[in-house]
Design a protein around this motif. Structure first.
Motif, PDB file in Angstrom:
ATOM      1  N   SER A 127       0.831  -1.198   0.000  1.00  0.00           N
ATOM      2  CA  SER A 127       0.000   0.000   0.000  1.00  0.00           C
ATOM      3  C   SER A 127       0.874   1.260   0.000  1.00  0.00           C
ATOM      4  CB  SER A 127      -0.960  -0.053   1.195  1.00  0.00           C
ATOM      5  OG  SER A 127      -1.949   0.941   1.109  1.00  0.00           O
TER       6      SER A 127
ATOM      7  N   SER B 281      -0.272  -4.074  -3.676  1.00  0.00           N
ATOM      8  CA  SER B 281      -1.453  -3.213  -3.484  1.00  0.00           C
ATOM      9  C   SER B 281      -1.049  -1.746  -3.382  1.00  0.00           C
ATOM     10  CB  SER B 281      -2.235  -3.645  -2.238  1.00  0.00           C
ATOM     11  OG  SER B 281      -2.736  -4.949  -2.393  1.00  0.00           O
TER      12      SER B 281
ATOM     13  N   HIS C 122      -2.122  -6.985  -6.973  1.00  0.00           N
ATOM     14  CA  HIS C 122      -3.254  -6.107  -6.653  1.00  0.00           C
ATOM     15  C   HIS C 122      -4.555  -6.897  -6.721  1.00  0.00           C
ATOM     16  CE1 HIS C 122      -3.703  -1.716  -5.971  1.00  0.00           C
ATOM     17  NE2 HIS C 122      -4.991  -2.001  -6.130  1.00  0.00           N
TER      18      HIS C 122
ATOM     19  N   ASP D 255     -10.169  -4.117  -4.843  1.00  0.00           N
ATOM     20  CA  ASP D 255      -9.562  -3.250  -3.838  1.00  0.00           C
ATOM     21  C   ASP D 255     -10.400  -1.980  -3.676  1.00  0.00           C
ATOM     22  OD1 ASP D 255      -7.946  -1.479  -2.341  1.00  0.00           O
ATOM     23  OD2 ASP D 255      -6.112  -2.365  -3.145  1.00  0.00           O
TER      24      ASP D 255
ATOM     25  N   HIS E 289      -7.934  -5.132  -0.485  1.00  0.00           N
ATOM     26  CA  HIS E 289      -6.684  -4.457  -0.147  1.00  0.00           C
ATOM     27  C   HIS E 289      -5.900  -5.332   0.823  1.00  0.00           C
ATOM     28  CE1 HIS E 289      -4.244  -0.882  -0.346  1.00  0.00           C
ATOM     29  NE2 HIS E 289      -4.186  -0.789   0.980  1.00  0.00           N
TER      30      HIS E 289
END
Length: 242
Positions: free
Chosen positions: A138, A162, A187, A191, A222
């Protein structure tokens, strides 16, 4: 990994958990995988990945902690939560979810500081880029890209889990630096935090620039999938051998 085999140290002002390597405590001078956690996670969030990844024994791991303490900035309900920079909460409002290009062009306050902190940790570890895989989840994946693009020497590999695009106008002319670099990108198709379409765009930009991208998409949100972990382990094997 037992908890006693992990070192908890401060390097260049940043708290870092170390593991792996021949001594199982992250010491030595073997190749290293450095993983950066996401927004709102504790500093040790990604440490359990060390136990899950089937990699050569000589490979070390480092897990730097982000500089911002969200409990200090947002209240005690965020105890233990860290961030590389503060996010704009309006990003996640329904009316803003379609503004992908605008979000990709934004340059977060704190991005440059996050990059400098990671560079300082790498220097403090004695980690040369040719013997280092840098990755993150992230927000940590965004820091990873920024660090990779600003340096003159390529990393042995990148792991983008992600993640998304920020500072697009600054990143774009730097992308040719990734030519020939191994990249594992994963990913989730559903998400709700960082749009799948932007991850696809990042993948295509890296491929066009000549990066060796292994793309892992999965039916989920996610998170980090098992397929992503398998691809990360393969990246480590490809970069650092058996």
């Amino acid at each position: 990994m037992s908890t006693t085999s992990m070192k908890d140290v401060v390097i260049a002002g940043s708290r870092v958990r170390l593991a792996g390597g021949e001594n199982r405590d992250g010491s030595g001078d073997g190749p290293i995988v450095v993983l950066l956690h996401g927004f709102g996670a504790p500093g040790e969030d990604l440490v359990p990945l060390f136990r899950q990844l089937d990699v050569p024994r000589h490979v070390r791991f480092a897990f730097p902690e982000a500089p911002l303490d969200l409990a200090e900035l947002a209240g005690p309900s965020y105890a233990g939560a860290r961030a590389w920079w503060m996010i704009d909460p309006s990003w996640f409002l329904p009316e803003n979810q379609g503004k992908l290009a605008e979000r990709a062009k934004s340059v977060p306050d704190g991005l440059a500081d996050a990059r400098a902190r990671v560079d300082a940790v790498l220097e403090g570890l004695g980690a040369t880029r040719e013997k280092t895989i840098l990755g993150g989840f992230s927000q940590g994946a965004m820091v990873t890209m920024d660090v990779a693009l600003r340096g003159e020497t390529p990393f042995a590999g990148l792991a983008l889990m992600s993640g998304s695009i920020v500072a697009a106008d600054e990143w774009q002319p730097l992308l040719p630096k990734l030519a020939g670099v191994r990249v594992m990108q994963s990913h989730g198709r559903t998400d709700p935090i960082l749009p799948f379409a932007t991850a696809e765009r990042l993948r295509d930009l890296m491929k066009t620039a000549g990066a060796d991208v292994r793309w892992v998409e999965f039916a989920g949100g996610h998170t980090i999938s098992m397929g992503a972990l398998e691809a990360l382990a393969k990246l480590v094997h490809d970069a650092f051998g058996e």
